[in-house]
Write a protein that holds these residues in place. Sequence first.
Motif, PDB file in Angstrom:
ATOM      1  N   THR A 159       0.832  -1.198   0.000  1.00 58.59           N
ATOM      2  CA  THR A 159       0.000   0.000   0.000  1.00 58.59           C
ATOM      3  C   THR A 159       0.867   1.249   0.000  1.00 58.59           C
ATOM      4  OG1 THR A 159      -1.742  -1.162   1.233  1.00 58.59           O
ATOM      5  CG2 THR A 159      -1.841   1.244   1.196  1.00 58.59           C
ATOM      6  N   VAL A 160       0.503   2.204  -0.827  1.00 57.46           N
ATOM      7  CA  VAL A 160       1.170   3.498  -0.877  1.00 57.46           C
ATOM      8  C   VAL A 160       0.188   4.560  -0.392  1.00 57.46           C
ATOM      9  CG1 VAL A 160       2.196   5.250  -2.380  1.00 57.46           C
ATOM     10  CG2 VAL A 160       2.683   2.825  -2.781  1.00 57.46           C
ATOM     11  N   ILE A 173      -3.001  11.088  -9.020  1.00 59.22           N
ATOM     12  CA  ILE A 173      -2.569  10.549  -7.726  1.00 59.22           C
ATOM     13  C   ILE A 173      -1.412   9.607  -8.030  1.00 59.22           C
ATOM     14  CG2 ILE A 173      -3.266   9.268  -5.661  1.00 59.22           C
ATOM     15  CD1 ILE A 173      -6.205   9.969  -6.461  1.00 59.22           C
ATOM     16  N   PRO A 174      -0.168   9.999  -7.730  1.00 68.25           N
ATOM     17  CA  PRO A 174       0.976   9.181  -8.134  1.00 68.25           C
ATOM     18  C   PRO A 174       1.158   7.959  -7.237  1.00 68.25           C
ATOM     19  CG  PRO A 174       1.731  11.069  -6.898  1.00 68.25           C
ATOM     20  CD  PRO A 174       0.245  11.226  -7.041  1.00 68.25           C
ATOM     21  N   PHE A 175       1.737   6.912  -7.809  1.00 70.58           N
ATOM     22  CA  PHE A 175       2.060   5.713  -7.034  1.00 70.58           C
ATOM     23  C   PHE A 175       3.265   5.031  -7.676  1.00 70.58           C
ATOM     24  CE2 PHE A 175      -0.770   4.178 -10.358  1.00 70.58           C
ATOM     25  CZ  PHE A 175      -0.124   3.039 -10.808  1.00 70.58           C
ATOM     26  N   ALA A 176       3.940   4.211  -6.893  1.00 72.42           N
ATOM     27  CA  ALA A 176       5.064   3.417  -7.396  1.00 72.42           C
ATOM     28  C   ALA A 176       5.219   2.191  -6.499  1.00 72.42           C
ATOM     29  CB  ALA A 176       6.349   4.235  -7.418  1.00 72.42           C
ATOM     30  N   PHE A 177       5.348   1.034  -7.103  1.00 68.35           N
ATOM     31  CA  PHE A 177       5.559  -0.217  -6.384  1.00 68.35           C
ATOM     32  C   PHE A 177       6.778  -0.930  -6.966  1.00 68.35           C
ATOM     33  CE2 PHE A 177       0.973   0.573  -6.245  1.00 68.35           C
ATOM     34  CZ  PHE A 177       0.692   0.446  -4.889  1.00 68.35           C
ATOM     35  N   GLN A 178       7.568  -1.531  -6.091  1.00 69.34           N
ATOM     36  CA  GLN A 178       8.664  -2.376  -6.539  1.00 69.34           C
ATOM     37  C   GLN A 178       8.163  -3.816  -6.522  1.00 69.34           C
ATOM     38  OE1 GLN A 178      11.717  -1.489  -7.791  1.00 69.34           O
ATOM     39  NE2 GLN A 178      11.805  -3.675  -8.310  1.00 69.34           N
ATOM     40  N   ILE A 179       7.947  -4.375  -7.691  1.00 62.95           N
ATOM     41  CA  ILE A 179       7.398  -5.725  -7.794  1.00 62.95           C
ATOM     42  C   ILE A 179       8.513  -6.742  -7.534  1.00 62.95           C
ATOM     43  CG2 ILE A 179       6.074  -7.309  -9.228  1.00 62.95           C
ATOM     44  CD1 ILE A 179       4.666  -4.661  -8.568  1.00 62.95           C
TER      45      ILE A 179
END
Length: 229
Positions: A159-160, A173-179
């Motif tokens: 969750t961000v 609404i920006p987001f970034a995840f490291q998969i």
Amino acid sequence: MSGQRGRRQATVQAPAPMVDANSANAFSGYFFAGAMGLIGILIVWYFELPLNFDVTDREFNPLIFVPVLFMPIALYSLLKAIRDTLRVRKFGTTTLVCGPAIAGRRFEGSLRSSRDLTPGGDYRVQLRCIRTYRVGGPVVVTSGTQKSTYKDELRWQETVVVPSASIRSSAGIPFAFQIPPDALASKGPPIYERVHGNVRWILTVTAPMRGLDYYAVFAIDMRGAGRSE
């Protein structure tokens, strides 16, 4: 050489922008609720069942309880469809603009609402991987001793939190995840279906609002590590 480089670049192109599934969920909910209600009515009509629920009556037919079971299902689906419709009317649509989702890489993008939102708290963008698996038997049967059931297993979640005071939702609404490298690739339909081994990646964005909370959901096509197409 240049042709190979061009092909590599084409395989990692970002997916086209997607619109949230609230409208589609509302439509399918109304359809399912209507189907369940219709089945219940047809059972009463086809078997000519009297609307008699007195079990002590000689004319009582226990089959009358069969269509009754369909009614709570229809009502539940109807209420969910109404909720999704109210979300569309209140918040409009949300568009997802993002890069490709590939195991072992960074997945990032932004969520843009068609209307400026004024939430009472921060935005929460969540990405989940859910795998459906079979429990019980090799196949689904309606009679006998072997009966398969299906369950959902949460394989990965992150969750961000995006401060609502620092952005305009209509701008993004920006987001970034490291998969993780060992993340499961998407497999099967993006919606829930009772299929063994089905893997779904779901992206949601929520925020507390006065009345109905803001909510939008998207199905993400996650590719396996080493695959760019």
